[in-house]
Design a protein around this motif. Structure first.
Motif, PDB file in Angstrom:
ATOM      1  N   ASP A  52       1.013  -1.341  -0.169  1.00  0.00           N
ATOM      2  CA  ASP A  52       0.024  -0.073  -0.057  1.00  0.00           C
ATOM      3  C   ASP A  52       0.894   1.239   0.092  1.00  0.00           C
ATOM      4  O   ASP A  52       1.772   1.197   0.721  1.00  0.00           O
ATOM      5  CB  ASP A  52      -0.697  -0.269   1.366  1.00  0.00           C
ATOM      6  CG  ASP A  52      -2.125   0.486   1.195  1.00  0.00           C
ATOM      7  OD1 ASP A  52      -2.896   0.444  -0.089  1.00  0.00           O
ATOM      8  OD2 ASP A  52      -2.601   1.336   2.161  1.00  0.00           O
ATOM      9  N   HIS A  54       0.793   5.106  -0.543  1.00  0.00           N
ATOM     10  CA  HIS A  54      -0.137   6.585  -0.994  1.00  0.00           C
ATOM     11  C   HIS A  54       0.931   7.556  -0.574  1.00  0.00           C
ATOM     12  O   HIS A  54       1.823   7.714  -0.100  1.00  0.00           O
ATOM     13  CB  HIS A  54      -1.038   6.582   0.485  1.00  0.00           C
ATOM     14  CG  HIS A  54      -1.970   5.559   0.363  1.00  0.00           C
ATOM     15  ND1 HIS A  54      -2.785   4.933  -0.837  1.00  0.00           N
ATOM     16  CD2 HIS A  54      -2.563   4.859   1.423  1.00  0.00           C
ATOM     17  CE1 HIS A  54      -3.841   3.925  -0.241  1.00  0.00           C
ATOM     18  NE2 HIS A  54      -3.436   3.729   1.082  1.00  0.00           N
ATOM     19  N   HIS A  87      -1.772   6.502   6.546  1.00  0.00           N
ATOM     20  CA  HIS A  87      -1.115   5.257   6.640  1.00  0.00           C
ATOM     21  C   HIS A  87      -0.128   5.017   5.312  1.00  0.00           C
ATOM     22  O   HIS A  87      -0.518   5.505   4.422  1.00  0.00           O
ATOM     23  CB  HIS A  87      -1.973   4.306   7.077  1.00  0.00           C
ATOM     24  CG  HIS A  87      -2.850   4.022   5.681  1.00  0.00           C
ATOM     25  ND1 HIS A  87      -4.056   4.635   5.700  1.00  0.00           N
ATOM     26  CD2 HIS A  87      -2.715   2.915   4.815  1.00  0.00           C
ATOM     27  CE1 HIS A  87      -4.564   4.098   4.492  1.00  0.00           C
ATOM     28  NE2 HIS A  87      -4.028   3.054   4.060  1.00  0.00           N
ATOM     29  N   ASP A 119      -8.771   5.234  -4.138  1.00  0.00           N
ATOM     30  CA  ASP A 119      -8.040   4.241  -2.989  1.00  0.00           C
ATOM     31  C   ASP A 119      -7.824   3.004  -3.884  1.00  0.00           C
ATOM     32  O   ASP A 119      -8.454   2.968  -4.938  1.00  0.00           O
ATOM     33  CB  ASP A 119      -8.867   4.022  -1.870  1.00  0.00           C
ATOM     34  CG  ASP A 119      -8.164   3.516  -0.640  1.00  0.00           C
ATOM     35  OD1 ASP A 119      -6.769   3.434  -0.812  1.00  0.00           O
ATOM     36  OD2 ASP A 119      -8.429   3.169   0.499  1.00  0.00           O
TER      37      ASP A 119
HETATM   38 ZN    ZN Z   1      -4.166   2.262   2.265  1.00  0.00          ZN
END
Ligand code: ZN
Ligand code: VGL
Length: 211
Positions: A52, A54, A87, A119
Motif C-alpha cells: 500500500d 499512498h 498510513h 484508493d
Molecule cells: Zn491504504
C-alpha cells in the motif's frame, strides 16, 4: 496434479509496518502472520508482494477532508469509501515491509494506492474497479491461473484482491491463518461471505504447504 506451490502464484498483501502493532493503521495481531507468510514464501516458486503506497494527503485519509473522522464512510465519485488514518505514506518506515518478512524471493512488487484521488484495496484494480494496476497482465504473461493469497487485511485488501482475481477468471485460495482482519462493523463476516460466494477457496497454511 502439480503441487500447488509449483503451480500457483503466492500473492502476499500489504505486510507493512503500518498494518502491524504500533503502526498507523494497526490490524489486530497483524505481525503474527509474518512467520506463516514466510513459510509460504519459501515454498512457492512465484511470489508477488504488494505494498500500500499512498502519496501524502491521499483521498482515503480522514486528514485530507474537512469533515469525516477516521473509520467513518464518505461518498467518493467512485463509490463509498472508508476514511482511514494517514498510513503507508510513500517512502516512510510505516510503508516499509515488516522487517522480518522474507522479501528477497519476490518476483514482483506491486505498489497500489498511488493515485491521490482513488484508493486501491485490490492488487488488481483501483477502487473505481476500472483502473488496472498491471498485475493481471503480469500474471497472464507468467501463465498463472491460480493465486494463493495471504496478508493484511483479510476484510479489505485481501478480500478485494480475491474478488477481483475471481472476476478475472483465476482460481483463488485464501490462506486464513496467514491473514488478519481489521473487522470494522462486521466487515470480516461480510468479506468471508462474499469471498465464498464468488468461489474463493478458504484454506490454511498446513493444507496449502502439503498440497
Ligand atoms: Zn491504504
Ligand atoms: C488496507 C485500509 C486501507 C489493507 C489498505 O491493506 O487492507 N486497508 N488501506
Amino acid at each position: 496434479m502439480p503441487r500447488l506451490t509449483e503451480d500457483a502464484a503466492l500473492l502476499v498483501i500489504d505486510v507493512q509496518n503500518d498494518f502491524c502493532s504500533g503502526g498507523a493503521l494497526a490490524v489486530p495481531e497483524g505481525e503474527t502472520v509474518v512467520p506463516v507468510v514466510n513459510r509460504l514464501i519459501e515454498a512457492f516458486q512465484v511470489v508477488v508482494l504488494t505494498q500500500d503506497w499512498h502519496p501524502p494527503g491521499h483521498a482515503s485519509f480522514a486528514s485530507a477532508h474537512d469533515t469525516g473522522d477516521a473509520f467513518t464512510m464518505i461518498e467518493m465519485p467512485y463509490g463509498p469509501q472508508v476514511l482511514w488514518p494517514d498510513h503507508c505514506v510513500q517512502g516512510t518506515s510505516g510503508a516499509a515491509f515488516h522487517p522480518d518478512l522474507i522479501t528477497d524471493p519476490a518476483r514482483l512488487i506491486v505498489r497500489k494506492g498511488t493515485n491521490p484521488e482513488i484508493d486501491s484495496y485490490s492488487a488488481f484494480f483501483e477502487n473505481d474497479q476500472i483502473t488496472a494496476t498491471g498485475l493481471a497482465g503480469a500474471l497472464a504473461d507468467l501463465g498463472v491461473e491460480h493465486v494463493v493469497m495471504a496478508g493484511l487485511a483479510t476484510d479489505y485488501c485481501v478480500c478485494w484482491s480475491a474478488l477481483d482475481a475471481r472476476r478475472l477468471g483465476l482460481n483463488v485460495t485464501v490462506v486464513e491463518d496467514a491473514c488478519r482482519a481489521i473487522d470494522l462493523d462486521g466487515s470480516l463476516a461480510s468479506a468471508m461471505a462474499s469471498m465464498l460466494e464468488s468461489g474463493v477457496r478458504i484454506s490454511d497454511s498446513e493444507t496449502v504447504l502439503a498440497s
